[in-house]
Write a protein that holds these residues in place. Structure first.
Motif, short mmCIF file in Angstrom:
data_model
loop_
_atom_site.label_atom_id
_atom_site.label_comp_id
_atom_site.label_asym_id
_atom_site.label_seq_id
_atom_site.Cartn_x
_atom_site.Cartn_y
_atom_site.Cartn_z
N ASN A 191 9.85 -7.71 -1.88
CA ASN A 191 9.82 -7.12 -0.54
C ASN A 191 10.81 -5.97 -0.41
O ASN A 191 10.61 -5.04 0.38
CB ASN A 191 10.12 -8.19 0.51
N ALA A 192 11.90 -6.04 -1.16
CA ALA A 192 12.90 -4.97 -1.13
C ALA A 192 12.48 -3.80 -2.02
O ALA A 192 12.67 -2.63 -1.65
CB ALA A 192 14.26 -5.51 -1.56
N LEU A 193 11.90 -4.08 -3.18
CA LEU A 193 11.54 -3.02 -4.12
C LEU A 193 10.48 -2.07 -3.57
O LEU A 193 10.43 -0.91 -3.98
CB LEU A 193 11.03 -3.64 -5.43
N CYS A 194 9.63 -2.55 -2.64
CA CYS A 194 8.55 -1.69 -2.13
C CYS A 194 8.93 -0.97 -0.85
O CYS A 194 8.07 -0.37 -0.20
CB CYS A 194 7.28 -2.51 -1.93
N ILE A 225 3.31 6.56 2.79
CA ILE A 225 3.66 5.15 2.62
C ILE A 225 2.96 4.64 1.36
O ILE A 225 2.00 5.24 0.88
CB ILE A 225 3.25 4.28 3.82
N GLY A 226 3.46 3.54 0.82
CA GLY A 226 2.83 2.96 -0.35
C GLY A 226 1.52 2.28 0.02
O GLY A 226 1.38 1.71 1.10
N MET A 227 0.55 2.37 -0.88
CA MET A 227 -0.74 1.73 -0.63
C MET A 227 -0.56 0.21 -0.63
O MET A 227 0.12 -0.36 -1.48
CB MET A 227 -1.74 2.13 -1.71
N SER A 228 -1.20 -0.47 0.32
CA SER A 228 -1.13 -1.93 0.40
C SER A 228 -2.01 -2.55 -0.68
O SER A 228 -3.22 -2.35 -0.68
CB SER A 228 -1.57 -2.41 1.79
N TYR A 234 13.68 2.04 -2.34
CA TYR A 234 13.48 1.95 -3.78
C TYR A 234 12.17 2.59 -4.24
O TYR A 234 12.13 3.21 -5.31
CB TYR A 234 13.54 0.48 -4.22
N LYS A 235 11.10 2.40 -3.50
CA LYS A 235 9.80 3.01 -3.80
C LYS A 235 9.36 2.74 -5.24
O LYS A 235 8.98 3.65 -5.98
CB LYS A 235 9.84 4.51 -3.54
N PRO A 264 -1.72 -14.10 -5.25
CA PRO A 264 -1.34 -12.69 -5.13
C PRO A 264 -0.36 -12.46 -3.97
O PRO A 264 -0.48 -13.05 -2.91
CB PRO A 264 -2.67 -11.98 -4.88
N VAL A 265 0.61 -11.57 -4.21
CA VAL A 265 1.66 -11.29 -3.24
C VAL A 265 1.45 -9.87 -2.69
O VAL A 265 1.22 -8.93 -3.46
CB VAL A 265 3.05 -11.39 -3.90
N PRO A 266 1.51 -9.67 -1.36
CA PRO A 266 1.37 -8.31 -0.80
C PRO A 266 2.49 -7.40 -1.29
O PRO A 266 3.65 -7.81 -1.39
CB PRO A 266 1.47 -8.55 0.72
N TYR A 267 2.12 -6.15 -1.57
CA TYR A 267 3.10 -5.19 -2.09
C TYR A 267 2.66 -3.78 -1.70
O TYR A 267 1.47 -3.48 -1.63
CB TYR A 267 3.19 -5.31 -3.61
N LYS A 268 3.64 -2.89 -1.42
CA LYS A 268 3.37 -1.49 -1.12
C LYS A 268 3.54 -0.69 -2.41
O LYS A 268 4.66 -0.54 -2.90
CB LYS A 268 4.33 -0.97 -0.04
#
Length: 399
Positions: free
Chosen positions: A206-209, A151-154, A213-214, A132-136
């Motif tokens: 990492n850029a998309l989150c 902020i986006g949820m982790s 970009y959200k 699994p990869v961390p993402y916002k």
């Protein structure tokens, strides 16, 4: 020594009879990336024909050196007296550099061959994130009390999909991967670059989150255009291109969240507005605490107000969390209460006869006397009643 393109239709004309050898490579399909073709005696005779098919590139190899190449479909005559064409097809400048670096020096040829490269788009290559990869996740935003913004949820996600690639620099590909192998198939390549493909994709995630970009986690599969654009603009696939390969398409087919992330999202959706406003409530608590401590009517009244505040929020904060807010010591001048005195410890002892806890000088049940403590006069160690010698220093107790 080089290639001379034959006239259109020469393959079916009487000129075909004049060619000593015809060197060609059948369609390479989606599996073969490079194939070596030569004659039985490994020497290409002067006047032989070389046929370059659609989606192919032909590089002429002579005694360890590159002498000519063409990526343009057609029929060519191998002429030892001509200069290299080197400008045929899409790789003209690359071939020119190759010629300047690897010009044939006139030595007796030990082996001559034509290496045919597959320039078509190679499809059906799978990828996936092994862990699994961390993402916002902007599909579930939460309030950040420190910045007073959402902020986006982790969360942690796993993705899988497919990509296509093609050879963009035959010479670099030959130098890096294929060498002078008789046949080089894609299964050797995809195993080597799979890690680099996933690494490039993680940079895209990492850029998309980010705030720019959200992108919601579950919407990633629909962002094919954005993913490829980010990869190209930021050269996330630079290491792959340095091997003579370029990614053409990159499609994410599915996204899944780990169990912990799914639980967080369930709590988020069940909590509704209260959960989404958690950051704002935390901030209110933080602002209320200093005011409660300075309350002239007593800090306890201020803290009672905070307790009511927690009740109106649905008990969002546990006892441990609210205690953390009140961990700051109160000013003694503003406090009207005194800390309760600690109870003094009772002089209890254990009866050696009935093994029960007693407080007096004699056991209430068997009448045994409370043991008196004895200490070694030599080393000071505490001794029991049965000791005749100190277990620490060996001193006689009777002395």
């Amino acid at each position: 020594m080089g290639l001379i393109k034959a006239a259109v239709g020469a393959v079916s004309s009487t000129l075909q009879d004049q060619w000593k050898e015809a060197i060609r490579c059948e369609d390479l399909g989606n599996d073969i990336l490079m194939k070596k073709v030569t004659t039985p005696n490994r020497v290409i005779s002067n006047g032989s024909t070389i046929i370059v098919g659609p989606g192919q590139c032909a590089i002429i190899y002579d005694n360890g050196r590159i002498v000519d190449a063409s990526a343009e479909e057609g029929v060519y005559t191998f002429d030892t007296s001509s200069t290299p064409s080197l400008f045929a097809g899409q790789f003209g400048e690359t071939f020119k550099e190759m010629w300047q670096r690897f010009t044939y020096n006139g030595a007796t040829a030990k082996e001559q061959a034509v290496f045919f490269f597959n320039l078509k788009e190679i499809t059906d290559n799978g990828f996936g994130t092994s862990t699994p990869v961390p993402y916002k996740d902007w599909g579930h935003p939460i309030m950040n009390a420190r910045t007073n913004s959402y902020i986006g949820m982790s969360v942690k996600i796993k993705c899988y999909g497919k990509y296509t690639f093609k050879i963009c620099d035959p010479f670099t590909f030959m130098s890096t991967f294929a060498g002078t192998a008789d046949v080089y198939r894609k299964d050797k390549l995809v195993e080597q670059i799979r890690t680099e493909v996933v690494s490039s994709f993680i940079n895209v995630l990492n850029a998309l989150c980010t705030d720019k970009y959200k992108v919601e986690a579950l919407e990633i599969p629909s962002k094919t255009f954005e993913i490829k654009k980010l990869m190209d603009e930021n050269e996330f696939d630079k290491d792959i291109k340095n091997r003579g390969i370029t990614l053409v398409t990159f499609n994410v087919e599915g996204v899944s969240l780990d169990d912990e992330s799914n639980k967080k999202i369930d709590q988020y959706e069940l909590g509704g507005d209260a959960y989404q406003q958690q950051g704002a409530i935390v901030e209110s608590y933080a602002e209320a605490m200093p005011e409660a401590a300075k309350n002239s009517n007593g800090a306890m009244n201020g803290f009672m107000g905070i307790g009511m505040m927690n009740m109106t929020s649905g008990g969002m904060f546990t006892g441990a969390q609210t205690n953390a807010f009140s961990a700051k010591p109160m000013d003694p001048q503003n406090s009207n209460t005194q800390a309760p005195k600690q109870e003094e410890k009772s002089d209890s002892w254990t009866c050696p006869n009935c093994n029960k806890q007693r407080n007096g000088k004699f056991c209430e049940e068997c009448g045994s006397k409370k043991p008196t403590k004895k200490f070694c006069k030599e080393c000071g160690k505490e001794l029991n009643d049965t000791c005749k010698f100190c277990p620490e220093c060996g001193k006689s107790i009777e002395d």
